[in-house]
Design a protein around this motif. Structure first.
Motif, PDB file in Angstrom:
ATOM      1  N   LEU A  67     -23.004  51.111  37.380  1.00 29.72           N
ATOM      2  CA  LEU A  67     -23.716  50.077  36.644  1.00 29.72           C
ATOM      3  C   LEU A  67     -23.421  50.159  35.144  1.00 29.72           C
ATOM      4  O   LEU A  67     -23.080  51.218  34.616  1.00 29.72           O
ATOM      5  CB  LEU A  67     -25.219  50.209  36.875  1.00 29.72           C
ATOM      6  CG  LEU A  67     -25.693  50.091  38.329  1.00 29.72           C
ATOM      7  CD1 LEU A  67     -27.201  50.265  38.396  1.00 29.72           C
ATOM      8  CD2 LEU A  67     -25.265  48.780  38.954  1.00 29.72           C
ATOM      9  N   GLU A  68     -23.554  49.022  34.487  1.00 26.82           N
ATOM     10  CA  GLU A  68     -23.443  48.983  33.035  1.00 26.82           C
ATOM     11  C   GLU A  68     -24.544  49.848  32.412  1.00 26.82           C
ATOM     12  O   GLU A  68     -25.633  49.987  32.964  1.00 26.82           O
ATOM     13  CB  GLU A  68     -23.583  47.544  32.521  1.00 26.82           C
ATOM     14  CG  GLU A  68     -22.483  46.600  32.970  1.00 26.82           C
ATOM     15  CD  GLU A  68     -21.207  46.784  32.167  1.00 26.82           C
ATOM     16  OE1 GLU A  68     -21.190  47.640  31.254  1.00 26.82           O
ATOM     17  OE2 GLU A  68     -20.213  46.089  32.462  1.00 26.82           O
ATOM     18  N   GLU A  69     -24.226  50.432  31.280  1.00 24.82           N
ATOM     19  CA  GLU A  69     -25.199  51.294  30.611  1.00 24.82           C
ATOM     20  C   GLU A  69     -26.479  50.516  30.298  1.00 24.82           C
ATOM     21  O   GLU A  69     -26.430  49.422  29.720  1.00 24.82           O
ATOM     22  CB  GLU A  69     -24.610  51.862  29.318  1.00 24.82           C
ATOM     23  CG  GLU A  69     -25.497  52.882  28.636  1.00 24.82           C
ATOM     24  CD  GLU A  69     -24.834  53.524  27.425  1.00 24.82           C
ATOM     25  OE1 GLU A  69     -25.506  54.279  26.727  1.00 24.82           O
ATOM     26  OE2 GLU A  69     -23.633  53.244  27.206  1.00 24.82           O
ATOM     27  N   GLY A  70     -27.602  51.063  30.743  1.00 27.03           N
ATOM     28  CA  GLY A  70     -28.896  50.431  30.495  1.00 27.03           C
ATOM     29  C   GLY A  70     -29.264  49.359  31.506  1.00 27.03           C
ATOM     30  O   GLY A  70     -30.374  48.822  31.472  1.00 27.03           O
ATOM     31  N   ALA A  71     -28.336  49.027  32.429  1.00 27.71           N
ATOM     32  CA  ALA A  71     -28.609  47.989  33.428  1.00 27.71           C
ATOM     33  C   ALA A  71     -29.257  48.611  34.664  1.00 27.71           C
ATOM     34  O   ALA A  71     -29.142  49.808  34.924  1.00 27.71           O
ATOM     35  CB  ALA A  71     -27.329  47.268  33.814  1.00 27.71           C
ATOM     36  N   ALA A  72     -29.930  47.760  35.429  1.00 25.57           N
ATOM     37  CA  ALA A  72     -30.588  48.214  36.653  1.00 25.57           C
ATOM     38  C   ALA A  72     -30.282  47.246  37.791  1.00 25.57           C
ATOM     39  O   ALA A  72     -30.302  46.023  37.613  1.00 25.57           O
ATOM     40  CB  ALA A  72     -32.099  48.311  36.436  1.00 25.57           C
ATOM     41  N   ALA A  73     -29.999  47.803  38.948  1.00 22.35           N
ATOM     42  CA  ALA A  73     -29.801  47.010  40.163  1.00 22.35           C
ATOM     43  C   ALA A  73     -29.903  47.958  41.343  1.00 22.35           C
ATOM     44  O   ALA A  73     -29.349  49.063  41.303  1.00 22.35           O
ATOM     45  CB  ALA A  73     -28.435  46.321  40.155  1.00 22.35           C
ATOM     46  N   ALA A  77     -24.873  43.409  36.159  1.00 24.35           N
ATOM     47  CA  ALA A  77     -25.218  44.829  36.032  1.00 24.35           C
ATOM     48  C   ALA A  77     -24.100  45.756  36.485  1.00 24.35           C
ATOM     49  O   ALA A  77     -24.193  46.978  36.288  1.00 24.35           O
ATOM     50  CB  ALA A  77     -26.484  45.129  36.821  1.00 24.35           C
ATOM     51  N   VAL A  78     -23.058  45.203  37.096  1.00 25.37           N
ATOM     52  CA  VAL A  78     -22.018  46.042  37.693  1.00 25.37           C
ATOM     53  C   VAL A  78     -20.850  46.221  36.724  1.00 25.37           C
ATOM     54  O   VAL A  78     -20.245  45.258  36.257  1.00 25.37           O
ATOM     55  CB  VAL A  78     -21.524  45.439  39.023  1.00 25.37           C
ATOM     56  CG1 VAL A  78     -20.333  46.232  39.565  1.00 25.37           C
ATOM     57  CG2 VAL A  78     -22.658  45.431  40.043  1.00 25.37           C
ATOM     58  N   LYS A  79     -20.511  47.491  36.481  1.00 27.66           N
ATOM     59  CA  LYS A  79     -19.384  47.830  35.612  1.00 27.66           C
ATOM     60  C   LYS A  79     -18.123  48.077  36.418  1.00 27.66           C
ATOM     61  O   LYS A  79     -17.030  47.626  36.046  1.00 27.66           O
ATOM     62  CB  LYS A  79     -19.734  49.074  34.790  1.00 27.66           C
ATOM     63  CG  LYS A  79     -18.626  49.541  33.868  1.00 27.66           C
ATOM     64  CD  LYS A  79     -19.058  50.784  33.102  1.00 27.66           C
ATOM     65  CE  LYS A  79     -17.961  51.290  32.184  1.00 27.66           C
ATOM     66  NZ  LYS A  79     -18.396  52.511  31.458  1.00 27.66           N
ATOM     67  N   GLU A  80     -18.266  48.819  37.523  1.00 23.88           N
ATOM     68  CA  GLU A  80     -17.129  49.107  38.400  1.00 23.88           C
ATOM     69  C   GLU A  80     -17.571  48.996  39.853  1.00 23.88           C
ATOM     70  O   GLU A  80     -18.732  49.252  40.179  1.00 23.88           O
ATOM     71  CB  GLU A  80     -16.594  50.529  38.170  1.00 23.88           C
ATOM     72  CG  GLU A  80     -15.832  50.713  36.886  1.00 23.88           C
ATOM     73  CD  GLU A  80     -15.237  52.104  36.806  1.00 23.88           C
ATOM     74  OE1 GLU A  80     -14.001  52.211  36.691  1.00 23.88           O
ATOM     75  OE2 GLU A  80     -16.005  53.082  36.858  1.00 23.88           O
ATOM     76  N   ALA A  81     -16.632  48.616  40.716  1.00 22.61           N
ATOM     77  CA  ALA A  81     -16.910  48.540  42.149  1.00 22.61           C
ATOM     78  C   ALA A  81     -15.645  48.920  42.901  1.00 22.61           C
ATOM     79  O   ALA A  81     -14.557  48.432  42.586  1.00 22.61           O
ATOM     80  CB  ALA A  81     -17.361  47.141  42.543  1.00 22.61           C
ATOM     81  N   VAL A  82     -15.793  49.789  43.898  1.00 27.77           N
ATOM     82  CA  VAL A  82     -14.661  50.231  44.719  1.00 27.77           C
ATOM     83  C   VAL A  82     -15.104  50.180  46.177  1.00 27.77           C
ATOM     84  O   VAL A  82     -15.895  51.014  46.626  1.00 27.77           O
ATOM     85  CB  VAL A  82     -14.203  51.656  44.353  1.00 27.77           C
ATOM     86  CG1 VAL A  82     -13.008  52.053  45.220  1.00 27.77           C
ATOM     87  CG2 VAL A  82     -13.860  51.753  42.876  1.00 27.77           C
ATOM     88  N   ALA A  83     -14.607  49.203  46.921  1.00 29.43           N
ATOM     89  CA  ALA A  83     -14.985  49.041  48.330  1.00 29.43           C
ATOM     90  C   ALA A  83     -14.033  49.814  49.233  1.00 29.43           C
ATOM     91  O   ALA A  83     -12.864  50.026  48.900  1.00 29.43           O
ATOM     92  CB  ALA A  83     -14.994  47.562  48.706  1.00 29.43           C
TER      93      ALA A  83
END
Length: 489
Positions: free
Chosen positions: A433-439, A409-415
């Motif tokens: 999140l990716e379009e239409g995804a849920a988390a 579900a993850v499109k981008e992550a920046v820690a």
């Protein structure tokens, strides 16, 4: 040090009957003669298994005598590569592969065992022993390889030679006037250069006694200090804070500590003052990093001046403040801290790009910003790198990014690092999140816990529509952190 190798640690005292290591969990102890014999037997067994100079021996053990013996034996027979026993299997798999480990020493760390076996790496217990002479490494042999996290890439390998470690230990012993009458309480992990060099090997090289509990328990601290006559200990500020919370347990007549050392993260002057009031001992803040075989600077023992908010004077290490071009800045100017000395590495292992960007000539760039005062005391004013410093444990933000990007579900992550009252910093992360995804946050946290050690797992997730970018479209972690943490505050 004789031959500038770690063999000196085994010849530190003329009285081989003196206690070298005490294990409070079991009440057992070993003398210097017994320690030397155990190290000799394990080193001989490693050589019998084909381990020679440069061959990597991974170690995944909790604190205690087996970890100390395994480190010394592996460093004499080949190269020690200690790993955090709390790692998950994916992390063990990376570090075993990255170090090209030939052998793994572990006991009940099943995730390490499974990762090694899957790679065809032999696994042995810490009771490995054989008859034979003690190997005699050369000063230029690599005794220890550790990883340090980079802000823009995977962890870098730091090769520490016998001569690097020997000089660093000598500097630590000299700085704190350590001797056979001293008793050190080891609270730092023995897979970290702080615990290995400042707590364990410096104590053994000075002929003192090392008290080594399997884990840090703030409720047992003062009991151990009294029972074993502890004269000093070294730790990160978060550990000092946990001990200070038990200040009511300090003996009325004082703890008997000669000094307390703080390193691996910034020590607030207010915390230093509270510690000195309740510990009834001078608190000496020091400055160290893996690439310098640990210690670079320290506040000195009384009657010399110790300056709150400062990490002290160079300890056998030259320190300069430079600008972006590497030119030395005048006294009182803020710039990058660079260091030079025989305990400092000259290159990263198999990473010419990291090496090239980390040196101005023969001066190592620490990535920290600081100021030198007229007396030569160093005050750190910021960090140029984007590492997350959780209680002295340096965490690569990109390592967290890469784990989260494995989530479907993850499109981008920046820690990035978020301020924390106890740990100094803890990991946080921005996620798109990716379009239409849920988390949700709980699901992402659980995903991280399955793949990262607990101390690396983000404590806060900012689920966004888009990550803040510069005008040119670049993502800068510090700007992301500033915008999100400022909004959260």
């Amino acid at each position: 040090m004789t031959g500038e190798t770690l063999l000196r640690a085994l010849d530190a005292t003329g009285d081989g009957r003196r206690a070298a290591v005490v294990l409070p969990d079991t009440g057992a102890s070993v003398t210097y003669d017994e320690l030397r014999e155990r190290v000799r037997a394990m080193a001989a067994a490693l050589r019998a298994r084909g381990i020679g100079p440069g061959d990597r021996v991974a170690i995944a053990l909790p604190n205690g005598l087996p970890a100390i013996v395994s480190f010394l034996a592996a460093s004499l027979a080949g190269t020690a590569a200690p790993l955090n026993p709390a790692y998950r299997r994916e992390e063990f798999d990376f570090y075993l592969a990255d170090t090209d480990a030939r052998l793994l020493i572990t006991d009940a760390v099943e995730e390490a065992r499974r990762a090694a076996e899957a790679r065809g790496i032999a696994v042995v217990g810490p009771d490995l022993a054989a008859a034979g002479p003690l190997p005699e490494p050369a000063p230029d042999d690599i005794a220890l390889v550790l990883h340090t996290s980079g802000s823009t890439g995977r962890p870098k390998r730091v090769p520490l030679r016998h001569r690097n470690l020997a000089v660093s230990v000598r500097n630590i012993v000299r700085t704190y006037a350590l001797g056979p009458e001293d008793v050190s309480l080891c609270l730092m992990p023995l897979f970290h250069v702080h615990g290995l060099m400042a707590s364990a090997i410096a104590t053994l090289a000075s002929g003192g006694t090392l008290v080594a509990p399997a884990r840090f328990n703030p409720l047992a601290f003062w009991r151990l200090v009294r029972e074993y006559g502890v004269t000093w200990y070294s730790a990160v500020p978060s550990i000092h804070q946990l001990i200070l919370a038990r200040k009511s347990a300090v003996p009325a007549e004082g703890a008997g500590l000669r000094f307390v050392r703080s390193c691996s993260a910034s020590l607030a002057p207010e915390l230093m003052a509270r510690m000195e009031e309740h510990f009834r001992a001078p608190v000496l803040e020091a400055y160290g990093m893996t690439e310098a075989s640990h210690q670079m600077a320290s506040n000195p023992l009384p009657p010399a001046v110790r300056k709150p908010g400062s990490v002290g004077l160079g300890t056998g290490v030259e320190i300069r403040i430079v600008d972006e071009a590497g030119c030395t800045l005048p006294e009182g100017s803020a710039g990058e801290v660079v260091i030079r000395g025989p305990n400092v590495i000259t290159e990263y292992e198999n990473n010419p790009e990291a090496t090239a960007s980390s040196f101005f000539g023969d001066w190592f760039r620490t990535g920290d910003q600081g100021v030198l005062d007229r007396d030569g005391y160093l005050r750190l004013t910021g960090r140029l790198k984007e590492l997350i410093n959780r209680g002295g444990e340096k965490i690569s933000p990109r390592e967290i990014d890469e784990v989260l990007l494995q989530h479907p579900a993850v499109k981008e992550a920046v820690a990035f690092g978020a301020p924390h009252a106890t740990w100094g910093e803890v990991p946080a992360t921005a996620v798109v999140l990716e379009e239409g995804a849920a988390a949700n946050e709980a699901e992402l946290a659980a995903f991280c816990r399955e793949r990262l050690a607990d101390f690396k797992c983000p404590t806060k997730f900012f689920i966004l529509q888009a990550v803040p970018r510069t005008a040119s479209g670049k993502i800068q972690r510090l700007n992301v952190a500033k915008s999100l943490l400022g909004a959260a505050g």
